[in-house]
Scaffold this motif. Structure first.
Motif, mmCIF file in Angstrom:
data_model
loop_
_atom_site.group_PDB
_atom_site.id
_atom_site.type_symbol
_atom_site.label_atom_id
_atom_site.label_comp_id
_atom_site.label_asym_id
_atom_site.label_seq_id
_atom_site.Cartn_x
_atom_site.Cartn_y
_atom_site.Cartn_z
ATOM 1 N N GLU A 1 7.398 97.928 32.563
ATOM 2 C CA GLU A 1 8.462 98.565 31.798
ATOM 3 C C GLU A 1 8.001 99.879 31.183
ATOM 4 N N LYS A 2 6.749 99.987 30.852
ATOM 5 C CA LYS A 2 6.211 101.212 30.270
ATOM 6 C C LYS A 2 5.928 102.268 31.337
ATOM 7 N N VAL A 3 5.683 101.860 32.545
ATOM 8 C CA VAL A 3 5.309 102.782 33.613
ATOM 9 C C VAL A 3 6.528 103.289 34.380
ATOM 10 N N PHE A 4 7.507 102.430 34.610
ATOM 11 C CA PHE A 4 8.712 102.788 35.361
ATOM 12 C C PHE A 4 9.886 102.837 34.392
ATOM 13 N N VAL A 5 10.360 104.039 34.101
ATOM 14 C CA VAL A 5 11.400 104.198 33.084
ATOM 15 C C VAL A 5 12.546 105.035 33.650
ATOM 16 N N TYR A 6 13.759 104.501 33.555
ATOM 17 C CA TYR A 6 14.966 105.237 33.924
ATOM 18 C C TYR A 6 15.572 105.828 32.652
ATOM 19 N N PRO A 7 16.290 106.952 32.770
ATOM 20 C CA PRO A 7 16.898 107.546 31.572
ATOM 21 C C PRO A 7 17.792 106.585 30.794
ATOM 22 N N GLU A 8 18.487 105.706 31.491
ATOM 23 C CA GLU A 8 19.374 104.771 30.794
ATOM 24 C C GLU A 8 18.615 103.650 30.073
ATOM 25 N N VAL B 1 9.067 109.797 29.123
ATOM 26 C CA VAL B 1 7.604 109.806 28.981
ATOM 27 C C VAL B 1 7.296 110.398 27.617
ATOM 28 N N ALA B 2 6.686 109.615 26.755
ATOM 29 C CA ALA B 2 6.345 110.100 25.417
ATOM 30 C C ALA B 2 5.466 109.058 24.733
ATOM 31 N N PRO B 3 4.718 109.474 23.722
ATOM 32 C CA PRO B 3 3.881 108.491 23.023
ATOM 33 C C PRO B 3 4.673 107.275 22.549
ATOM 34 N N GLU B 4 5.883 107.498 22.020
ATOM 35 C CA GLU B 4 6.673 106.381 21.493
ATOM 36 C C GLU B 4 7.359 105.561 22.577
ATOM 37 N N VAL B 5 7.412 106.075 23.811
ATOM 38 C CA VAL B 5 8.048 105.341 24.914
ATOM 39 C C VAL B 5 7.026 104.520 25.679
ATOM 40 N N ASN B 6 5.945 105.148 26.101
ATOM 41 C CA ASN B 6 4.964 104.451 26.932
ATOM 42 C C ASN B 6 3.515 104.836 26.649
ATOM 43 N N GLY B 7 3.261 105.456 25.508
ATOM 44 C CA GLY B 7 1.889 105.744 25.117
ATOM 45 C C GLY B 7 1.293 106.999 25.730
ATOM 46 N N ALA B 8 2.085 107.807 26.423
ATOM 47 C CA ALA B 8 1.554 109.061 26.966
ATOM 48 C C ALA B 8 0.928 109.865 25.827
ATOM 49 N N GLU B 9 -0.231 110.441 26.076
ATOM 50 C CA GLU B 9 -0.954 111.131 25.006
ATOM 51 C C GLU B 9 -0.967 112.648 25.144
ATOM 52 N N ARG B 10 -0.985 113.165 26.363
ATOM 53 C CA ARG B 10 -1.189 114.600 26.563
ATOM 54 C C ARG B 10 0.089 115.379 26.860
#
Length: 138
Positions: free
Chosen positions: A5-12, A28-37
C-alpha cells in the motif's frame, strides 16, 4: 500487504489538495509512504484553469504532462519569463527557487505529474486561501 500500500499508490487512494484552479493528490511524500528526498503527485487542471506564478525556495521541480495542452512559464536565468506551449509527454524542469506557472489552454482537462526535491514545498499550499482538503476518492 501494508508495504504494498505504501509502494503502489493511486491518486484516489490519498486525500487531495483542492483549489479554485484544480487539485493535487500527493502520491509520494514523507506522510504518504516515507519518501525522504522528494515528493510528488498528480495535478488536475480543468480547461482554462492553472496555478499562478510562484516558486519553491530551495527546491527543484519536475513537471510531466500526462494529458491535455497548456502554456508553461519558467523564469529564466536572468529573471526573464520563458513561455512554451506544452502537451502530453513534455517534461518541464524548474530549477531551484525559480518562478513558474501553468495554464490549461485546451478544451479538455490537463493532468500533470509533479516532483519536488527536496520534499516539503507542496505543504505550503495548505496556507493558500482557497485550499480545501478533499477526502480520498473525491
Amino acid at each position: 500487504m501494508a508495504d504494498r500500500e505504501k509502494v503502489f499508490v493511486y491518486p484516489e487512494d490519498v486525500s487531495a489538495f483542492g483549489f479554485d484552479w484544480g487539485r493535487m493528490a500527493l502520491t509520494v511524500a514523507p506522510e504518504v509512504n516515507g519518501a525522504e528526498r522528494f515528493s510528488g503527485g498528480v495535478v488536475d487542471l480543468p480547461p482554462g484553469k492553472g496555478h499562478t506564478r510562484h516558486n519553491h525556495p530551495g527546491a527543484e521541480e519536475i513537471i510531466f504532462v500526462i494529458s491535455g495542452n497548456g502554456e508553461q512559464m519558467v523564469e529564466g536565468e536572468r529573471g526573464n519569463p520563458v513561455v512554451a506551449k506544452v502537451g502530453p509527454g513534455c517534461t518541464i524542469y524548474v530549477p531551484e527557487s525559480r518562478f513558474h506557472s501553468t495554464l490549461n489552454t485546451g478544451d479538455l482537462p490537463m493532468q500533470l505529474f509533479v516532483v519536488y526535491s527536496p520534499a516539503g514545498p507542496e505543504l505550503a499550499l495548505r496556507e493558500l486561501p482557497d485550499f480545501k482538503l478533499l477526502p480520498a476518492g473525491k
